[in-house]
Design a protein around this motif. Structure first.
Motif, short mmCIF file in Angstrom:
data_model
loop_
_atom_site.label_atom_id
_atom_site.label_comp_id
_atom_site.label_asym_id
_atom_site.label_seq_id
_atom_site.Cartn_x
_atom_site.Cartn_y
_atom_site.Cartn_z
N LEU A 207 85.21 99.20 137.42
CA LEU A 207 84.55 98.36 136.81
C LEU A 207 85.47 97.22 135.90
O LEU A 207 85.07 95.98 136.02
CB LEU A 207 83.50 98.95 135.68
N ARG A 208 86.30 97.78 135.25
CA ARG A 208 87.00 96.81 134.62
C ARG A 208 87.88 95.81 135.35
O ARG A 208 87.95 94.62 135.08
CB ARG A 208 88.13 97.60 133.75
N HIS A 209 88.19 96.41 136.48
CA HIS A 209 89.03 95.41 137.35
C HIS A 209 88.21 94.42 138.00
O HIS A 209 88.44 93.34 137.95
CB HIS A 209 89.55 96.20 138.41
N TYR A 210 86.89 94.62 138.44
CA TYR A 210 85.99 93.57 138.67
C TYR A 210 85.78 92.59 137.78
O TYR A 210 85.66 91.26 138.20
CB TYR A 210 84.59 94.35 139.30
N GLU A 211 85.36 93.10 136.65
CA GLU A 211 85.26 92.21 135.54
C GLU A 211 86.28 91.27 135.16
O GLU A 211 86.16 90.01 135.13
CB GLU A 211 84.88 93.00 134.41
N ALA A 212 87.53 91.54 135.56
CA ALA A 212 88.86 90.80 135.18
C ALA A 212 88.95 89.80 136.17
O ALA A 212 89.57 88.75 136.17
CB ALA A 212 90.08 91.63 134.85
N LYS A 213 88.77 90.16 137.57
CA LYS A 213 89.07 89.37 138.80
C LYS A 213 87.99 88.66 139.43
O LYS A 213 88.47 87.86 140.18
CB LYS A 213 89.94 90.53 139.81
N SER A 214 86.87 88.91 139.13
CA SER A 214 85.73 88.23 139.96
C SER A 214 85.71 86.93 139.26
O SER A 214 86.09 86.76 138.30
CB SER A 214 84.38 88.79 139.95
N PRO A 215 85.25 85.80 140.12
CA PRO A 215 85.18 84.45 139.65
C PRO A 215 84.35 84.30 138.52
O PRO A 215 84.47 83.50 137.46
CB PRO A 215 84.67 83.68 140.83
N LEU A 216 83.27 85.08 138.38
CA LEU A 216 82.32 84.96 137.64
C LEU A 216 82.81 85.91 136.05
O LEU A 216 82.10 85.76 135.36
CB LEU A 216 80.93 85.41 137.85
N ARG A 217 83.78 86.39 136.26
CA ARG A 217 84.49 87.34 135.08
C ARG A 217 83.31 88.44 134.53
O ARG A 217 83.51 88.60 133.22
CB ARG A 217 84.88 86.48 134.02
N ARG A 218 82.67 89.02 135.36
CA ARG A 218 81.76 90.00 134.92
C ARG A 218 81.26 90.75 135.91
O ARG A 218 81.65 90.68 137.30
CB ARG A 218 80.52 89.29 134.19
N ASN A 219 80.45 92.13 135.74
CA ASN A 219 80.06 92.86 136.77
C ASN A 219 78.60 92.31 136.93
O ASN A 219 77.80 91.72 136.24
CB ASN A 219 80.17 94.34 136.47
N VAL A 220 77.97 92.62 138.21
CA VAL A 220 76.74 92.51 138.74
C VAL A 220 75.73 93.29 137.93
O VAL A 220 75.99 94.58 137.50
CB VAL A 220 76.67 92.62 140.07
N GLN A 243 72.76 90.46 158.49
CA GLN A 243 73.89 89.86 157.58
C GLN A 243 74.15 91.18 156.52
O GLN A 243 73.39 91.76 156.12
CB GLN A 243 73.24 88.92 156.95
N VAL A 244 75.38 90.92 155.98
CA VAL A 244 75.89 91.76 154.80
C VAL A 244 76.04 90.66 153.90
O VAL A 244 76.88 89.63 153.92
CB VAL A 244 77.16 92.31 155.11
N ILE A 245 75.20 90.88 152.81
CA ILE A 245 75.03 89.62 151.82
C ILE A 245 75.86 90.29 150.44
O ILE A 245 75.42 91.37 149.86
CB ILE A 245 73.66 89.36 151.16
N TYR A 246 76.96 89.56 150.14
CA TYR A 246 77.89 90.04 148.91
C TYR A 246 77.30 89.53 147.68
O TYR A 246 76.77 88.47 147.59
CB TYR A 246 79.08 89.76 148.88
N VAL A 247 76.92 90.69 146.79
CA VAL A 247 76.37 90.29 145.38
C VAL A 247 77.29 91.25 144.51
O VAL A 247 77.10 92.22 144.13
CB VAL A 247 74.75 90.73 145.37
N ASP A 248 78.34 90.61 144.31
CA ASP A 248 79.42 91.22 143.57
C ASP A 248 80.13 90.00 142.62
O ASP A 248 81.46 90.36 142.21
CB ASP A 248 80.30 91.68 144.65
N CYS A 249 79.52 88.96 142.19
CA CYS A 249 79.98 87.95 141.12
C CYS A 249 81.29 87.32 141.79
O CYS A 249 82.13 86.89 141.05
CB CYS A 249 80.40 88.77 139.69
N GLY A 250 81.39 87.48 143.09
CA GLY A 250 82.21 86.74 143.74
C GLY A 250 83.65 87.31 144.19
O GLY A 250 84.47 86.85 144.56
N TYR A 251 83.76 88.76 143.84
CA TYR A 251 84.85 89.29 143.90
C TYR A 251 85.21 89.36 145.50
O TYR A 251 86.56 89.24 145.60
CB TYR A 251 84.80 90.65 143.54
N GLN A 252 84.35 89.41 146.36
CA GLN A 252 84.76 89.48 147.57
C GLN A 252 85.64 88.31 148.31
O GLN A 252 86.39 88.46 149.47
CB GLN A 252 83.62 89.74 148.67
N ILE A 253 85.48 87.03 147.59
CA ILE A 253 86.47 85.98 148.07
C ILE A 253 87.69 86.18 147.79
O ILE A 253 88.65 85.22 148.25
CB ILE A 253 85.57 84.75 147.52
#
Length: 256
Positions: A207-220, A243-253
């Motif tokens: 959770l902390r890693h996603y918040e720090a690294k995703s483009p939106l800087r937060r968790n979904v 389709q696989v739709i990513y809803v992850d604050c942009g982390y996948q990119i």
């Protein structure tokens, strides 16, 4: 008028109020869908019954072990009897033995691999096959995946392999069911603090890693996943399938 007025749906995988399945079910119901629910085992029955009761005492609640074909047949027989048709199906079911989510993927036992693939991936195929005869007016089948299907996530192990099989199943089911106007899609959600997620070693660090690294800087949030589930169930997504739709604050990119 709601986006899903007149639609009948069945939801597999609600465990408690934090479940992503519950967030999507609430979004569907808020836009007019009439829903039925299943529960896995007596241990979860009371939790699910309490939540489902908020939709009214007439809401259909059925037991279903997705590894038992007779349970699946019984669910859809009841749906046939009550409604005669079906438009929406939510598959939010995944499981691997706890020991398979620790240590090395290399050490996954044959039995743990079988269980994870059966419960987490094959169950979508089994449910879609049983649902298809009721989807005479077209429909939307939605499942939940995670980034561990595509990239290595430490400790996700065999569940990542199961999610990869799930995503491939989405594509093949979309092809098979397309001629009857049934769409099949997956949401790949960022980490959410659910009952299932807490079984993964190092989840809070994730959770902390996603918040720090995703483009939106937060968790979904669960509400955001619910909104995406609503869109994919609606006519607004009528041309989206497989389709696989990513809803992850942009982390996948992100590369790093």
């Amino acid at each position: 008028m709601g986006l899903l007025d007149g639609k009948i749906g069945v939801v597999f995988g609600v465990a408690n109020k934090r479940s992503i399945a519950w967030a999507i079910a609430r979004a569907w119901a808020s836009e007019g869908a009439q829903l039925a629910f299943t529960y896995q085992g007596e241990r979860l029955k009371d939790n699910v019954a309490e939540l489902v009761g908020t939709f009214g005492p007439e809401t259909l609640l059925m037991p279903c072990d997705v590894t038992r074909d007779e349970d699946i047949q019984a669910v859809f027989a009841q749906m046939q009897q009550r409604y005669g048709k079906l438009h929406l199906l939510l598959h939010s079911v995944a499981y691997a033995p706890r020991e398979a989510l620790e240590g090395r993927f290399l050490d996954t036992s044959r039995e743990a691999f079988r269980i994870a693939l059966d419960v987490s991936a094959y169950s979508l195929v089994a449910l879609a096959r049983a649902a298809a005869p009721l989807m005479t007016e077209g429909g939307s089948i939605l499942t939940l995946s995670y980034y561990g299907a595509e990239k290595v996530v430490p400790h996700y192990n065999v569940m990542g392999v199961a999610k990869a099989a799930l995503e491939a199943s989405v594509r093949y089911l979309a092809y098979d069911l397309g001629p009857q106007r049934v769409r099949v899609n997956a949401i790949s959600a960022g980490p959410v603090n659910t009952l299932a997620a807490r079984g993964i070693s190092g989840f809070l660090e994730m959770l902390r890693h996603y918040e720090a690294k995703s483009p939106l800087r937060r968790n979904v949030s669960p509400e955001e996943l619910g909104a995406t589930g609503l869109f994919l169930a609606s006519d607004g997504a009528a041309a989206i399938t497989g389709q696989v739709i990513y809803v992850d604050c942009g982390y996948q990119i992100m590369g790093m």
